[in-house]
Design a protein around this motif. Structure first.
Motif, PDB file in Angstrom:
ATOM      1  N   PRO A  46      -3.915 -14.103 -50.580  1.00  0.00           N
ATOM      2  CA  PRO A  46      -4.602 -13.691 -51.814  1.00  0.00           C
ATOM      3  C   PRO A  46      -5.976 -13.120 -51.477  1.00  0.00           C
ATOM      4  O   PRO A  46      -6.652 -13.614 -50.584  1.00  0.00           O
ATOM      5  N   GLY A  47      -6.328 -12.070 -52.182  1.00  0.00           N
ATOM      6  CA  GLY A  47      -7.632 -11.485 -51.949  1.00  0.00           C
ATOM      7  C   GLY A  47      -7.575 -10.249 -51.064  1.00  0.00           C
ATOM      8  O   GLY A  47      -8.506  -9.450 -51.062  1.00  0.00           O
ATOM      9  N   THR A  48      -6.452 -10.057 -50.319  1.00  0.00           N
ATOM     10  CA  THR A  48      -6.383  -8.857 -49.492  1.00  0.00           C
ATOM     11  C   THR A  48      -5.954  -7.673 -50.344  1.00  0.00           C
ATOM     12  O   THR A  48      -5.145  -7.821 -51.260  1.00  0.00           O
ATOM     13  N   PRO A  49      -6.515  -6.495 -50.073  1.00  0.00           N
ATOM     14  CA  PRO A  49      -6.269  -5.341 -50.944  1.00  0.00           C
ATOM     15  C   PRO A  49      -4.893  -4.724 -50.715  1.00  0.00           C
ATOM     16  O   PRO A  49      -4.314  -4.866 -49.652  1.00  0.00           O
ATOM     17  N   GLY A  50      -4.391  -4.057 -51.748  1.00  0.00           N
ATOM     18  CA  GLY A  50      -3.106  -3.383 -51.622  1.00  0.00           C
ATOM     19  C   GLY A  50      -2.433  -3.214 -52.960  1.00  0.00           C
ATOM     20  O   GLY A  50      -3.070  -3.334 -54.010  1.00  0.00           O
ATOM     21  N   CYS A  51      -1.148  -2.917 -52.925  1.00  0.00           N
ATOM     22  CA  CYS A  51      -0.363  -2.829 -54.147  1.00  0.00           C
ATOM     23  C   CYS A  51       1.062  -3.240 -53.833  1.00  0.00           C
ATOM     24  O   CYS A  51       1.427  -3.433 -52.673  1.00  0.00           O
ATOM     25  N   GLU A  76      -4.312  -9.975 -58.790  1.00  0.00           N
ATOM     26  CA  GLU A  76      -4.288  -8.760 -59.613  1.00  0.00           C
ATOM     27  C   GLU A  76      -3.788  -7.544 -58.861  1.00  0.00           C
ATOM     28  O   GLU A  76      -4.376  -6.481 -58.947  1.00  0.00           O
ATOM     29  N   LEU A  77      -2.686  -7.676 -58.094  1.00  0.00           N
ATOM     30  CA  LEU A  77      -2.190  -6.518 -57.358  1.00  0.00           C
ATOM     31  C   LEU A  77      -1.478  -5.554 -58.304  1.00  0.00           C
ATOM     32  O   LEU A  77      -0.589  -5.967 -59.038  1.00  0.00           O
ATOM     33  N   LYS A 117      -0.781   5.927 -54.525  1.00  0.00           N
ATOM     34  CA  LYS A 117      -2.190   6.313 -54.383  1.00  0.00           C
ATOM     35  C   LYS A 117      -2.996   5.770 -55.574  1.00  0.00           C
ATOM     36  O   LYS A 117      -4.049   5.156 -55.397  1.00  0.00           O
ATOM     37  N   GLN A 118      -2.447   5.989 -56.789  1.00  0.00           N
ATOM     38  CA  GLN A 118      -3.144   5.503 -57.990  1.00  0.00           C
ATOM     39  C   GLN A 118      -3.287   3.984 -57.960  1.00  0.00           C
ATOM     40  O   GLN A 118      -4.325   3.432 -58.330  1.00  0.00           O
ATOM     41  N   GLU A 125     -10.785  -0.374 -57.446  1.00  0.00           N
ATOM     42  CA  GLU A 125     -11.705  -0.514 -58.582  1.00  0.00           C
ATOM     43  C   GLU A 125     -11.774  -1.957 -59.058  1.00  0.00           C
ATOM     44  O   GLU A 125     -12.843  -2.506 -59.307  1.00  0.00           O
ATOM     45  N   ASN A 126     -10.572  -2.580 -59.163  1.00  0.00           N
ATOM     46  CA  ASN A 126     -10.527  -3.988 -59.580  1.00  0.00           C
ATOM     47  C   ASN A 126     -11.396  -4.846 -58.658  1.00  0.00           C
ATOM     48  O   ASN A 126     -12.116  -5.724 -59.107  1.00  0.00           O
ATOM     49  N   ARG A 127     -11.231  -4.568 -57.366  1.00  0.00           N
ATOM     50  CA  ARG A 127     -11.962  -5.370 -56.396  1.00  0.00           C
ATOM     51  C   ARG A 127     -13.467  -5.163 -56.496  1.00  0.00           C
ATOM     52  O   ARG A 127     -14.249  -6.118 -56.438  1.00  0.00           O
ATOM     53  N   ALA A 128     -13.881  -3.875 -56.658  1.00  0.00           N
ATOM     54  CA  ALA A 128     -15.307  -3.580 -56.791  1.00  0.00           C
ATOM     55  C   ALA A 128     -15.860  -4.307 -58.013  1.00  0.00           C
ATOM     56  O   ALA A 128     -16.940  -4.910 -57.970  1.00  0.00           O
ATOM     57  N   ARG A 129     -15.069  -4.273 -59.090  1.00  0.00           N
ATOM     58  CA  ARG A 129     -15.537  -4.896 -60.321  1.00  0.00           C
ATOM     59  C   ARG A 129     -15.674  -6.402 -60.131  1.00  0.00           C
ATOM     60  O   ARG A 129     -16.653  -7.009 -60.544  1.00  0.00           O
TER      61      ARG A 129
END
Lengths: 204, 383
Positions: A46-51, A76-77, A117-118, A125-129
């Motif tokens: 959890p917490g690692t970026p991706g989709c 929130e992937l 890509k989207q 963006e989610n992560r930055a927020r």
């Protein structure tokens, strides 16, 4: 240590999994494959970026089940759903659950890559927020109880004069608290304050 | 016993009396009765035989019985009798069997023939009792054709219910093919030609193409309109094939299967597609019955005893009320919203046409059990 954003492919069909893997590899996306929802849950940090590229029909926990599970664990992937046979209720549920897209197999590869890509963008963006949210949260903790009380009233849109009357203090004291609040939260004026705090306060 | 059969008052010769009575029996018998001498010549030919063969008794009296047979028996008949008289070996005497007869006009027809040997003081004679079964044969053929029609309609209906699963099943390899092909194009377009990767992708593409093809073929075989044909089948093989056809339903409904197939089952003479259809029906019913249940297990067994192979399909669904245990075999009886109500009724007809039985039973711990038997018969070869 920032992990590279990764596309997680969950599909019980090994051929589809391999094909997606090769397509994503050819499009230069790091990709990991899982044969089931539980395989993914076991392996995902959890917490690692991706989709997620997620098959709808799988034995055990299916695609929609995994979407719900992730939501309940506040992971929130962004999810792109794939299905061998689409029906409207499933598609509606998936999209209401926040899916990026719902695509029927055989899917258009260009559209899939576009959606990936989207999805990765949305994830970034989610992560930055949420990073910003964390910063704001830490700063808010530095406020005294009185300052926190006054901040709540400011966020409700109340003017200093009104706050002074409600709390039975002078308007000047309110102004003093107000400037200390702005300083502690690292903003210059009320509109910056609103921009910083209001998105965080909106209901999920 | 009725009084009517009391001795008559007339003082006629008892031997003559008995002779007249026997003649009356011969003349009124429904079956053709023919007696022949050991050289094959016809000694008597009753009216029923006249009707069946189209010859009058005068025409055939004294002629060789071979005239009533088609070749090659016609030529061989003399040898059959000689052989029997010499060795006592027979394929026909003392038991009935089905043979082909030949009418006066040359027309052939199926008949049942029973021959018995009559030992007289001075010689041996043979009596043949003949029954024309061409009408019965036609009716059987008709019934089989009807069952065939119904079975075909039912297969189409089953297929209709499976269509979303089939679409899913076909879209998997198609999705893989498209993705592999697009990946290849990207790899080629990038200028970095990783040949091993491309080779691997191409091989997977052709594999997936074959996979799609075999799905289509399997379905085509299943829905094809066809004459019923019996051949030597391995029931365990058919069970595996059915599980394969239903693999998507099984996977998607998260069903566990438990199989226990008897080894060394002899081959049975049966119609492969029809038996497949019965099993498909039973397993699909089991899957449907378990929707929403905590435990979802379909168990399949085969068993062998002296006369039959028994196939059992049981599930862990709610079972059925005992009040419908027979009703559910009626045509158009269904408890499903999308069912045709024909599955079990046709399944039972198919099994009965194979000389077996299909029954349903409620398990004490819940769940339904369906069992059918197929008789062992004389095995695989011949007709």
């Amino acid at each position: 240590m920032a992990t590279e954003p990764t596309v997680h492919v969950v599909d019980d069909d090994v051929a589809v999994r391999n094909a997606l893997g090769m397509l994503l590899h050819a499009a230069q996306y790091p990709c990991r494959q899982y044969a089931s929802a539980s395989d993914f849950l076991d392996a995902y940090e959890p917490g690692t970026p991706g989709c997620l590229v997620l098959d709808l029909h799988m034995p055990g926990v299916d695609g929609l089940g995994l979407q719900e599970l992730l939501a309940s664990r506040e992971i929130e992937l962004p999810i792109i759903f794939l299905t061998g046979h689409a029906n409207v209720p499933d598609a509606v549920r998936a999209m209401q659950g926040g899916a990026v897209d719902f695509m029927e197999k055989p899917f258009n590869s260009d559209r899939l890559l576009e959606r990936v890509k989207q999805a990765l963008q949305r994830d970034a963006e989610n992560r930055a927020r949420s990073r910003q949210d964390a910063v704001v949260h830490a700063r808010r903790k530095r406020l005294t109880p009185r300052e926190a009380e006054i901040l709540d009233l400011i966020l409700q849109g109340k003017a200093s004069k009104v706050i002074a009357i409600e709390l039975g203090i002078s308007e000047r004291t309110v102004e003093l608290h107000r400037s200390r609040i702005l300083r502690k939260l690292g903003v210059r004026n009320a509109s910056e304050l609103m921009r910083l705090l209001l998105p965080q306060d909106r209901s999920p | 016993m009725k009084r009517a059969a009391e001795p008559t008052e007339s003082q006629s010769d008892p031997l003559q009396e008995r002779d007249a009575r026997l003649r009356a029996v011969l003349n009124t018998a429904v079956d053709g009765i023919i007696t022949i001498e050991s050289d094959g010549s016809i000694e008597s030919f009753n009216p029923a035989a006249e009707r069946i063969f189209g010859y009058s008794a005068e025409e055939v009296m004294g002629r060789n019985v071979a005239v009533l047979m088609p070749p090659p028996h016609r030529e061989q008949h003399g040898n059959y009798i000689d052989n029997y008289l010499r060795t006592g070996d027979t394929k026909i005497i003392g038991r009935g069997r089905e043979v082909t007869g030949r009418r006066k006009g040359g027309g052939l027809f199926p008949m049942e023939l029973a021959i018995s040997e009559v030992q007289l003081t001075d010689r041996v004679m043979f009596t043949g009792i003949v029954r024309d079964i061409s009408t019965r044969r036609r009716a059987e053929l008709e019934a089989r054709r009807n069952l065939n029609e119904h079975a075909h309609a039912s297969r189409l209906a089953v297929l209709g219910e499976m269509v979303s699963g089939i679409a899913h099943e076909l879209n998997q390899p198609l999705a893989a093919i498209v993705s592999f092909a697009d990946a290849c194009q990207r790899i080629l377009g990038s200028g970095q030609h990783d040949l091993t990767l491309l080779q691997d992708a191409l091989q997977q593409i052709s594999e997936q193409g074959r996979r799609a093809g075999s799905i289509v073929n399997q379905l085509k075989d299943f829905v094809k309109k066809r004459e019923a044909t019996r051949s030597a089948i391995d029931i365990n093989d058919i069970m595996r094939n059915v599980l394969d056809i239903l693999r998507y339903e099984i996977r998607n409904n998260d069903i566990k299967t438990s199989v226990d197939f008897a080894s060394d089952l002899p081959k049975l003479r049966a119609d492969r597609v029809q038996i497949e259809q019965v099993l498909l029906n039973l397993v699909q019913n089991a899957i449907d019955a378990m929707a929403g249940r905590e435990t979802r297990v379909v168990s399949l067994y085969t068993q062998l005893d002296a006369e039959n192979v028994t196939v059992t399909v049981s599930d862990t669904g709610p079972g059925f009320g005992s009040d419908i245990s027979e009703q559910m075999f009626d045509a158009f009886f269904t408890t499903k919203t999308k069912g045709t109500g024909l599955g079990l009724s046709i399944s039972r007809s198919i099994i009965e046409a194979h000389g077996g039985a299909l029954i349903a039973r409620q398990q004490t711990e819940g769940g339904a059990v369906f069992k059918f038997t197929l008789p062992l018969g004389d095995g695989g070869d011949g007709d």
